[in-house]
Design an enzyme around this catalytic site. Sequence first.
Site, PDB file in Angstrom:
ATOM      1  CB  VAL A  28       8.450   4.995  -1.547  1.00 42.93           C
ATOM      2  CG1 VAL A  28       8.967   6.138  -1.001  1.00 42.93           C
ATOM      3  CG2 VAL A  28       6.972   4.975  -1.732  1.00 42.93           C
ATOM      4  CE  LYS A  62      -0.106   4.551   3.697  1.00 45.19           C
ATOM      5  NZ  LYS A  62      -0.068   4.948   2.086  1.00 45.19           N
ATOM      6  CB  VAL A 121       0.248  13.039   6.016  1.00 45.62           C
ATOM      7  CG1 VAL A 121      -1.399  13.536   5.592  1.00 45.62           C
ATOM      8  CG2 VAL A 121      -0.060  12.099   7.065  1.00 45.62           C
ATOM      9  N   GLY A 151       1.777  12.014   0.316  1.00 38.05           N
ATOM     10  CA  GLY A 151       2.874  11.840  -0.458  1.00 38.05           C
ATOM     11  C   GLY A 151       3.910  12.868  -0.597  1.00 38.05           C
ATOM     12  CB  ILE A 164       1.230  17.634  -0.097  1.00 38.96           C
ATOM     13  CG1 ILE A 164       0.356  16.940  -1.471  1.00 38.96           C
ATOM     14  CG2 ILE A 164       0.627  18.917   0.190  1.00 38.96           C
ATOM     15  CD1 ILE A 164      -1.065  16.757  -1.212  1.00 38.96           C
ATOM     16  CG  ASP A 167      -4.186   5.051   3.084  1.00 40.41           C
ATOM     17  OD1 ASP A 167      -2.983   4.523   3.313  1.00 40.41           O
ATOM     18  OD2 ASP A 167      -4.251   6.150   2.757  1.00 40.41           O
ATOM     19  CE  LYS A 226      -2.217   8.295   3.168  1.00 41.66           C
ATOM     20  NZ  LYS A 226      -2.767   8.097   1.821  1.00 41.66           N
TER      21      LYS A 226
HETATM   22  P1  NAP Z   1       6.534  -1.863  -2.026  1.00 37.13           P
HETATM   23  O1  NAP Z   1       6.635  -1.060  -3.404  1.00 37.13           O
HETATM   24  O2  NAP Z   1       5.782  -2.956  -1.667  1.00 37.13           O
HETATM   25  O3  NAP Z   1       8.082  -2.029  -1.657  1.00 37.13           O
HETATM   26  C1  NAP Z   1       8.205  -2.518  -0.382  1.00 37.13           C
HETATM   27  C2  NAP Z   1       9.865  -2.880  -0.516  1.00 37.13           C
HETATM   28  O4  NAP Z   1      10.299  -3.072   0.707  1.00 37.13           O
HETATM   29  C3  NAP Z   1      10.373  -3.904  -1.338  1.00 37.13           C
HETATM   30  O5  NAP Z   1      11.529  -3.512  -1.841  1.00 37.13           O
HETATM   31  C4  NAP Z   1      10.312  -5.179  -0.418  1.00 37.13           C
HETATM   32  O6  NAP Z   1      11.286  -6.087  -0.984  1.00 37.13           O
HETATM   33  C5  NAP Z   1      11.099  -4.473   0.913  1.00 37.13           C
HETATM   34  N1  NAP Z   1      10.625  -5.282   2.111  1.00 37.13           N
HETATM   35  C6  NAP Z   1       9.121  -5.208   2.346  1.00 37.13           C
HETATM   36  N2  NAP Z   1       9.002  -6.152   3.469  1.00 37.13           N
HETATM   37  C7  NAP Z   1      10.243  -6.386   3.840  1.00 37.13           C
HETATM   38  C8  NAP Z   1      10.982  -7.184   4.922  1.00 37.13           C
HETATM   39  N3  NAP Z   1      10.141  -7.654   6.051  1.00 37.13           N
HETATM   40  N4  NAP Z   1      12.101  -7.419   4.849  1.00 37.13           N
HETATM   41  C9  NAP Z   1      12.984  -6.782   3.944  1.00 37.13           C
HETATM   42  N5  NAP Z   1      12.525  -6.106   2.811  1.00 37.13           N
HETATM   43  C10 NAP Z   1      11.092  -5.988   2.838  1.00 37.13           C
HETATM   44  O7  NAP Z   1       6.013  -0.547  -1.269  1.00 37.13           O
HETATM   45  P2  NAP Z   1       5.988   0.934  -1.335  1.00 37.13           P
HETATM   46  O8  NAP Z   1       4.842   1.392  -2.197  1.00 37.13           O
HETATM   47  O9  NAP Z   1       7.273   1.598  -2.029  1.00 37.13           O
HETATM   48  O10 NAP Z   1       5.680   1.600   0.009  1.00 37.13           O
HETATM   49  C11 NAP Z   1       6.405   1.588   0.899  1.00 37.13           C
HETATM   50  C12 NAP Z   1       5.990   2.661   1.994  1.00 37.13           C
HETATM   51  O11 NAP Z   1       5.705   3.810   1.821  1.00 37.13           O
HETATM   52  C13 NAP Z   1       4.774   1.901   2.732  1.00 37.13           C
HETATM   53  O12 NAP Z   1       4.774   2.079   4.039  1.00 37.13           O
HETATM   54  C14 NAP Z   1       3.795   2.969   2.136  1.00 37.13           C
HETATM   55  O13 NAP Z   1       2.694   2.873   3.127  1.00 37.13           O
HETATM   56  C15 NAP Z   1       4.778   4.157   1.966  1.00 37.13           C
HETATM   57  N6  NAP Z   1       4.052   5.187   1.063  1.00 37.13           N
HETATM   58  C16 NAP Z   1       3.994   4.737  -0.202  1.00 37.13           C
HETATM   59  C17 NAP Z   1       3.284   5.402  -1.104  1.00 37.13           C
HETATM   60  C18 NAP Z   1       3.258   4.976  -2.623  1.00 37.13           C
HETATM   61  O14 NAP Z   1       2.837   6.030  -3.414  1.00 37.13           O
HETATM   62  N7  NAP Z   1       3.658   4.036  -2.928  1.00 37.13           N
HETATM   63  C19 NAP Z   1       3.047   6.743  -0.804  1.00 37.13           C
HETATM   64  C20 NAP Z   1       3.426   7.199   0.437  1.00 37.13           C
HETATM   65  C21 NAP Z   1       3.689   6.299   1.441  1.00 37.13           C
HETATM   66  P3  NAP Z   1      11.367  -6.791  -2.214  1.00 37.13           P
HETATM   67  O15 NAP Z   1      11.347  -5.708  -3.374  1.00 37.13           O
HETATM   68  O16 NAP Z   1      12.417  -7.845  -2.264  1.00 37.13           O
HETATM   69  O17 NAP Z   1       9.961  -7.477  -2.122  1.00 37.13           O
HETATM   70  N1  HSE Z   2      -3.138   4.118  -1.416  1.00 35.60           N
HETATM   71  C1  HSE Z   2      -2.769   5.206  -0.942  1.00 35.60           C
HETATM   72  C2  HSE Z   2      -3.488   6.381  -1.524  1.00 35.60           C
HETATM   73  C3  HSE Z   2      -1.152   5.407  -1.218  1.00 35.60           C
HETATM   74  O1  HSE Z   2      -4.415   5.795  -2.392  1.00 35.60           O
HETATM   75  O2  HSE Z   2      -3.674   7.337  -1.196  1.00 35.60           O
HETATM   76  C4  HSE Z   2      -0.770   6.669  -0.681  1.00 35.60           C
HETATM   77  O3  HSE Z   2      -0.555   6.554   0.831  1.00 35.60           O
END
Ligand code: NAP
Ligand code: HSE
Length: 433
Positions: free
Chosen positions: A15, A106, A133, A135, A137, A202, A206
Site C-alpha cells: 500500500v 483494519k 474496509v 480497499g 471502494i 479479517d 471490517k
Molecule cells: P506490507 O506490504 O507488509 O508492508 C508493510 C510496510 O510496513 C513495509 O514497508 C515494512 O517495512 C513496514 N513496517 C512494518 N512493520 C514495521 C515496523 N514495526 N517499523 C517500521 N516499519 C514497519 O503491508 P501492506 O499490504 O502494504 O499493508 C499495510 C496496511 O494496509 C495493513 O494494515 C493492511 O491490513 C492494510 N491494507 C492492505 C491492503 C492490501 O491490499 N495490501 C488492503 C487494505 C488494507 P519493510 O519494507 O522494511 O519490511
Molecule cells: N487479505 C485481505 C483480503 C486484503 O483478501 O480482502 C484486503 O483487506
Amino acid sequence: MQKQVFIGLLGLGVVGSGVVKMIENHREELSQKLGCDVAVKRVLVRDMNKQRHLAMHSPMLTSNPDDVLNDPEIDIIVEVMGGIDEARHYIRQALQNKKHVVTANKDLIALHGQELLEVANNNRCDLFYEASVGGGIPVLRGLTDGLISDRIQEVMGIINGTTNYILTKMDEDSISFDKALADAQQLGFAEADPTADIEGLDAARKMAILARLAFSTNVELSDVETCGITNISLKDLEYGKQLGYVMKLIGLAKKENESIEISVQPTFFAKEHPLAGVKNEYNAVYIKGEAVGETMFYGPGAGSMPTATAVVSDVMAAVKNMLLEINGKSNLIANLDKKITPADQRFGQYYVRFYVKDKAGVFARLSQLFHDAEISIERIIQRPAGKDHIAEVILVTHETSLKNFQTILQKLAEMDSLESIQSHYRVEGVKKQ
Ligand code: NAP
Ligand code: HSE
C-alpha cells in the site's frame, strides 16, 4: 494557508508504495483540486537494506519513527505498516503532536478505533480510515456522507477478497480449497499468513467498523459472530448449485427494534441476488436504508493502487479540512447504546446436510422433529450415500429463528438413526412466498 503539505509515511510495502506512486503521478491534479502541493517527506521502514522498487526514495527512508512523527514540517501521517501495538503507539504519538492521521489498518481500527478517535478529537486532528474496509471502494464515506441522512437498516457485504476468490474458483472450476488458497496467495490477495482471511477474522474486523458507522453504536470485534470457510466442501457447493445457490462469505449487520445482529458466515445466496454475481477477489457492500432503499458499492477490495486511492483521498480530505480549519470535526464516534439481538429474534433460512440410516420410519421421525421445533421445510433432497443403507439428506428450511434452528440441530444429533451432520449454512436472498 501554506503552499505545501508534507506527508510522513509509516510503511513502504504494497500500500505504501502505491501511495508514493499516486502522489507523484497525480501531483498536478492533486494540486489543482486542493490549491496546494502535497509531497511525501519521510518514510519509516523496518529494514533499511531491503531492495525496493522505489529506489529513488532512499534518502527519505528511515528506521527511526521519531524522524517522521516529530518532524515539525510534516502535517499528515499515513500509517500503512500494519500490526497493532506499534501502529497504535505511533498513531497516538502523531495525534498528540497535532498531526492528522490516515490509516488502512483494519486490525487496529476494529480493536482500538474508538480510543484513537477520542485522542484525535481531543487534539483537533482528523483520523480517517477509508482503506480499512473494501480497499478502493468508498464505502465508509458512502455511510458517513452520502447516506448520513438515512436510518440504515442493514449492511451486507463480501468484504474479503481472498475468500471470495477461493469460493469462486471452487464453485466454477471445481478446484480444491488448498489449491484455490495457494493461487490466491500467489496472486497477492491473501495475507502472508492467510489464517485471518480464511477463518473470517479479517471480514469480522471490517464488519465491526462498518456496523459502528452504520448504526453509530460501539460494536466491538467480540460482538461479531464469526465462522470462516475452511470446512466448505465441493460437495456442498455442488448441492448449492442444484438448488440455485452460490456460496459467499458474508458479513451481515442488521438493526431491528434498536437491536443489532452482526455476523460473518458462509452463506448460500440465491443466484438472482446482486451479491451472488460478485466474483473472484472483488468486494461488494449492499446497504439498505429506510428512506433510500437498496444500494450497492462494488469494486476492488485490495491491491496496491486501489487501496492507495482510498488512502490518498483521505489525505485530500484532511488537507481540505486544513484549508477550512475544521480538522477533527468530522471524526464520527459511535455513541449509541448497544443491544445485541438474541437468537430467538434472529430470523433466516437454513441449509443442512446429514446422513441417516435408510430404514422405515426415519422420515416420519424427521418430520416430527421439525414439526416440534416449529420449522417448516422448503426443500428436501434424499440421495443414497454410497454406503449400505445410509441416506444423505439435504434440506432447506423456510424462515425460522436461529434459536429454533439450533434446537433442531441438537434434536437431529440426538436421533438414533443419525449417522452425522455434515454441514449447515444460512440461506439468503430467496424471495419470500
Ligand atoms: P506490507 O506490504 O507488509 O508492508 C508493510 C510496510 O510496513 C513495509 O514497508 C515494512 O517495512 C513496514 N513496517 C512494518 N512493520 C514495521 C515496523 N514495526 N517499523 C517500521 N516499519 C514497519 O503491508 P501492506 O499490504 O502494504 O499493508 C499495510 C496496511 O494496509 C495493513 O494494515 C493492511 O491490513 C492494510 N491494507 C492492505 C491492503 C492490501 O491490499 N495490501 C488492503 C487494505 C488494507 P519493510 O519494507 O522494511 O519490511
Ligand atoms: N487479505 C485481505 C483480503 C486484503 O483478501 O480482502 C484486503 O483487506
